[in-house]
Design a protein around this motif. Structure first.
Motif, PDB file in Angstrom:
ATOM      1  N   ASP A  45      12.421  11.461  -2.408  1.00 50.90           N
ATOM      2  CA  ASP A  45      12.814  11.934  -3.732  1.00 50.90           C
ATOM      3  C   ASP A  45      13.267  10.797  -4.647  1.00 50.90           C
ATOM      4  N   LEU A  46      13.749   9.712  -4.032  1.00 51.48           N
ATOM      5  CA  LEU A  46      14.167   8.562  -4.840  1.00 51.48           C
ATOM      6  C   LEU A  46      12.972   7.982  -5.603  1.00 51.48           C
ATOM      7  N   ALA A  47      11.818   8.002  -4.970  1.00 52.64           N
ATOM      8  CA  ALA A  47      10.612   7.473  -5.621  1.00 52.64           C
ATOM      9  C   ALA A  47      10.306   8.254  -6.890  1.00 52.64           C
ATOM     10  N   VAL A  48      10.454   9.577  -6.800  1.00 54.09           N
ATOM     11  CA  VAL A  48      10.186  10.437  -7.956  1.00 54.09           C
ATOM     12  C   VAL A  48      11.209  10.143  -9.058  1.00 54.09           C
ATOM     13  N   GLU A  49      12.439   9.966  -8.629  1.00 49.95           N
ATOM     14  CA  GLU A  49      13.506   9.694  -9.588  1.00 49.95           C
ATOM     15  C   GLU A  49      13.267   8.358 -10.303  1.00 49.95           C
ATOM     16  N   LEU A  50      12.826   7.364  -9.521  1.00 49.15           N
ATOM     17  CA  LEU A  50      12.572   6.043 -10.110  1.00 49.15           C
ATOM     18  C   LEU A  50      11.425   6.108 -11.118  1.00 49.15           C
ATOM     19  N   GLU A  51      10.425   6.899 -10.781  1.00 51.52           N
ATOM     20  CA  GLU A  51       9.278   7.049 -11.670  1.00 51.52           C
ATOM     21  C   GLU A  51       9.733   7.661 -12.999  1.00 51.52           C
ATOM     22  N   GLU A  52      10.671   8.622 -12.906  1.00 49.27           N
ATOM     23  CA  GLU A  52      11.142   9.306 -14.112  1.00 49.27           C
ATOM     24  C   GLU A  52      12.136   8.475 -14.909  1.00 49.27           C
ATOM     25  N   ARG A  53      13.063   7.846 -14.200  1.00 51.88           N
ATOM     26  CA  ARG A  53      14.206   7.222 -14.888  1.00 51.88           C
ATOM     27  C   ARG A  53      14.077   5.708 -15.071  1.00 51.88           C
ATOM     28  N   GLY A  54      13.094   5.108 -14.374  1.00 48.36           N
ATOM     29  CA  GLY A  54      13.025   3.647 -14.432  1.00 48.36           C
ATOM     30  C   GLY A  54      14.091   3.037 -13.537  1.00 48.36           C
ATOM     31  N   TYR A  55      14.360   1.754 -13.759  1.00 50.04           N
ATOM     32  CA  TYR A  55      15.248   1.034 -12.845  1.00 50.04           C
ATOM     33  C   TYR A  55      16.572   0.614 -13.471  1.00 50.04           C
ATOM     34  N   HIS A  85       4.502  -0.765  -6.889  1.00 44.90           N
ATOM     35  CA  HIS A  85       5.066  -0.733  -8.227  1.00 44.90           C
ATOM     36  C   HIS A  85       5.174   0.709  -8.715  1.00 44.90           C
ATOM     37  N   TYR A  86       4.253   1.533  -8.214  1.00 43.93           N
ATOM     38  CA  TYR A  86       4.147   2.900  -8.720  1.00 43.93           C
ATOM     39  C   TYR A  86       4.391   3.905  -7.616  1.00 43.93           C
TER      40      TYR A  86
END
Lengths: 456, 265
Positions: free
Chosen positions: B233-243, B205-206
């Motif tokens: 890097d997608l993981a970092v982006e998802l953490e920042e921007r949500g889904y 989830h995180y």
């Protein structure tokens, strides 16, 4: 009832007739303590009759209805013999023990191998023991499983046994004596044409600061064809003196056609330990009545039970712990696994008497039902008349946990094997309470093998 | 051909469609992280791969090592080298961890044509593998998971993974409920188990677990589909921007249609 109608003689009447027909020799074959009670016992049985489910104590277990045969009421004088090899095959692997064997409720001198005992101790036949230790019999026989005391609903089968009692086991361990090796009692059914109604009578006396362990196994040798439909009405009495320790383990495994009604009355004195285990692996109708009275303070009573019901097996355990003295601990754990059309009944009662303070009494009954066609009736009861006690009881019945089965499967273990592992695990805490390593190991294998065979 | 090939996988329970066309290939040596919000279907994907029977596969295919994985029983999958670390490891009172593992390891070895592991080798392996996740040796002798803390249960799952040496290891939210120390221990264990013949699918989830286990691929799962794949890097982006930016504005609808992940019969 019109006088012209010829009534079928009742089952009870056949027993009454058999009693009158027994020769005086058969009736008097033992000591005064035993023979002096016969007449009163048969009269009491005549009044009570076989228990039916009209009685609250037999609500789920109709003994009268289970008596479906024309029984032979006493084994032939020359007891039918099993071979030494057959006995050998039923010993517990590496268990070093005093071995006693009964066949059809009669002690077999030829098959027993008691071996050397500490001075004054006796392990052997009830009849012989009565003659060797009449004062012990006088003091203890009929005291703890009494057909004139205790729950009136549970007296009939004890009375019937007392009327016919002649043989069984006698264990005597005098004050301060310790049996270093356990006693292994193997009870074999009799072979013959008619089903036998056996009435063994056992007395175990472990005196002050004495110690003993008894393992009783009801089993059928391979290649041995017992008559189907036998019924055993056994009565056991145990006395444990102050600071004594007695472990009593019994395994009932006579096959699907054999029925047993057992009554066990145990009385133990100050600071003594009494440990029981009743395992039912097979049977037609099985009813076990167990009453324990820790009579002095600082006693420990352990009651363990494990019953596996398959086919149409009906197994009913009824326990009563009479906490008459303060500062005692009792611990009950009964577990059942039932499949097919089997029925399991557990009724446990803990009775804390007025003034019996600081009692810790625990009672737990847990069941697994493998098929919806199997039935469980579970009723733990606490009756407490003291205010400073710690008592608990609980009962659960359920199926095997599908989540646990999946967990095991996801680790590569086939489903059938996963079920066996979980059943073994369910039985494990009962088995772990057994202080005899060889018996515990045998039980573990046996539970595994029986359900392994079933689910494979 | 990759070790695992998931094509257009549709899965549901009763009226609810949870997976709506998942495509994912994973090969030996690769670590794939599958991330997504609650209800996106990521845990369902793990459970379907492990062989949970309450899910109905309605469309698509899963090939594992050239075989139809969906045709195999849960135990056959494990024997063929598929392992799932449970999100909620099951307590098995009375089942000794040693006996259970011996049986489990040998069932897998037998299916793979290997000899049974002898008692001495087994004990040696238990010690070595327990060390990987800093699992107290006493815990390897107790009943499976009984009385274990949350962190101990998760470490025990990785210990089982290490004992069974699977080719495809799926971690279903192994990081949930772990404090930072436990998370590090679990991640260290997993890193030591990375191998060119072994594929990992890490459901999480995180992003924080991925700070310690560096994935080769990250997949963002939204509404029962993989909406975007990329590198770490997608993981970092998802953490920042949500889904939400991935779901083309209908994330709410997708989220609602999907079964909550914990709703397992």
């Amino acid at each position: 009832m019109p006088a012209t109608v010829q009534e079928e003689p009742s089952t009870e009447a056949r027993f009454l007739r058999a009693f009158e027909g027994l020769s005086e020799k058969a009736k008097n074959g033992t000591v005064e303590a035993v023979k002096g009670r016969r007449r009163r016992a048969i009269e009491r049985f005549e009044e009570l009759g076989f228990p039916t489910n009209q009685l609250e104590a037999y609500k789920y277990t109709n003994v009268a209805k289970a008596l479906k045969h024309e029984y032979r009421l006493a084994p032939a004088e020359a007891a039918p013999q099993a071979s030494e090899e057959q006995v050998e095959a039923l010993l517990l692997g590496d268990l070093d023990a005093h071995i006693v064997v009964t066949v059809g409720g009669r002690f077999s001198e030829a098959l027993s191998e008691v071996g050397p005992l500490p001075e004054g101790a006796f392990v052997g036949s009830f009849a012989e023991g009565a003659n060797a230790h009449p004062s012990v019999f006088h003091q203890h026989y009929g005291q703890y499983a009494d057909f004139e005391a205790g729950d009136p609903e549970q007296r009939a089968m004890t009375a019937l046994n007392a009327a016919f009692a002649r043989d069984g086991l006698f264990l005597y361990v005098p004050e301060g004596t310790r049996l270093e090796t356990p006693v292994y009692a193997l009870h074999l059914p009799s072979a013959g044409d008619e089903p036998l109604f056996a009435q063994p009578r056992h007395l175990f006396v472990v005196e002050e600061e004495a110690q003993a362990r008894l393992i009783e196994m009801h089993r059928t040798p391979s290649g041995y064809a017992p008559t189907p439909g036998s019924f055993t009405n056994a009565v056991r009495e145990a006395y444990v003196g102050a600071r004594g320790h007695f472990d009593h383990y019994v395994v009932q495994d006579e096959g699907a056609g054999a029925s047993q009604h057992t009554t066990f009355g145990a009385y133990h004195e100050t600071e003594s330990i009494f440990d029981t285990l009743a395992v039912t692996l097979s049977g037609d109708l099985v009813r076990n009545n167990l009453t324990i009275t820790p009579a002095g303070p600082f006693c420990e009573s352990h009651l363990n039970g494990l019953y596996l019901g398959r086919g149409e097996t009906h197994v009913d355990n009824r326990t009563v712990v009479e906490h008459a003295a303060p500062d005692c601990v009792s611990n009950q754990l009964y577990k059942g696994i039932l499949s097919g059309k089997a029925t399991g009944v557990f009724n446990g009662r803990v009775h804390v008497h007025r003034g019996a303070q600081r009692i810790n009494a625990y009672q737990s009954n847990k069941n697994i039902v493998l098929e919806r066609s199997a039935q469980i009736y579970s009723k733990p009861e606490l009756e407490i008349y003291a205010d400073d006690v710690e008592c608990s009881h609980g009962s659960t019945t359920g199926e095997l946990d599908e989540e646990a089965i999946f967990y095991l499967r996801s680790r590569g273990i086939p489903e059938s094997r996963a079920r066996v592992i979980l059943l073994g695990a369910f039985a494990r805490d009962v088995v772990e309470n057994v202080r005899s390593g060889p018996l515990a190991a045998w039980l573990t294998d046996e539970v595994d093998a029986r359900f392994g065979a079933r689910t494979a | 051909m990759a070790l695992l090939e998931i094509n257009d996988l549709h899965v549901g329970i009763e009226d609810t469609e949870i997976l709506r066309g998942v495509d994912l290939d994973a090969d030996g040596g690769e670590v794939h992280a599958v991330m997504g919000p609650n209800g996106s279907g990521k845990s369902t994907l793990a459970k379907v791969l492990a062989g949970r029977e309450e899910y109905e596969v309605r469309q698509g295919s899963v090939q594992y090592d050239g075989e139809d994985l969906l045709e195999m029983e849960a135990e056959e999958r494990a024997q063929a080298g598929v392992f799932m670390a449970f999100q909620y490891p099951v307590e098995l009172p009375g089942v000794s961890q040693q006996n259970f593992l011996k049986e489990s390891v040998n069932a897998v070895r037998e299916a793979q044509g290997k000899d049974e592991l002898g008692a001495a080798d087994f004990i040696k392996q238990v010690r070595a593998k327990a060390d990987l996740v800093d699992l107290d040796e006493a815990l390897t002798k107790r009943s499976v998971n009984e009385g274990f803390s949350g962190g101990e249960k998760k470490r025990n799952e990785i210990f089982h993974l290490a004992m069974l040496e699977p080719r495809l290891a799926i971690l279903d939210e192994t990081d949930s409920g772990l404090d930072i120390d436990a998370l590090r221990i679990v991640a260290d264990g997993v890193n030591q188990l990375r191998d060119e013949d072994r594929a990992f699918i890490i459901i999480t989830h995180y992003q924080r677990l991925l700070n310690y286990i560096e994935p080769d691929y990250v997949h963002a799962m939204v509404g029962g589909r993989i909406a975007k794949s990329g590198d770490k890097d997608l993981a970092v982006e998802l953490e920042e921007r949500g889904y939400e930016w991935l779901s083309g504005g209908n994330a709410a609808e997708n989220g609602k249609a999907a079964e909550p992940e914990e709703a397992v019969a």
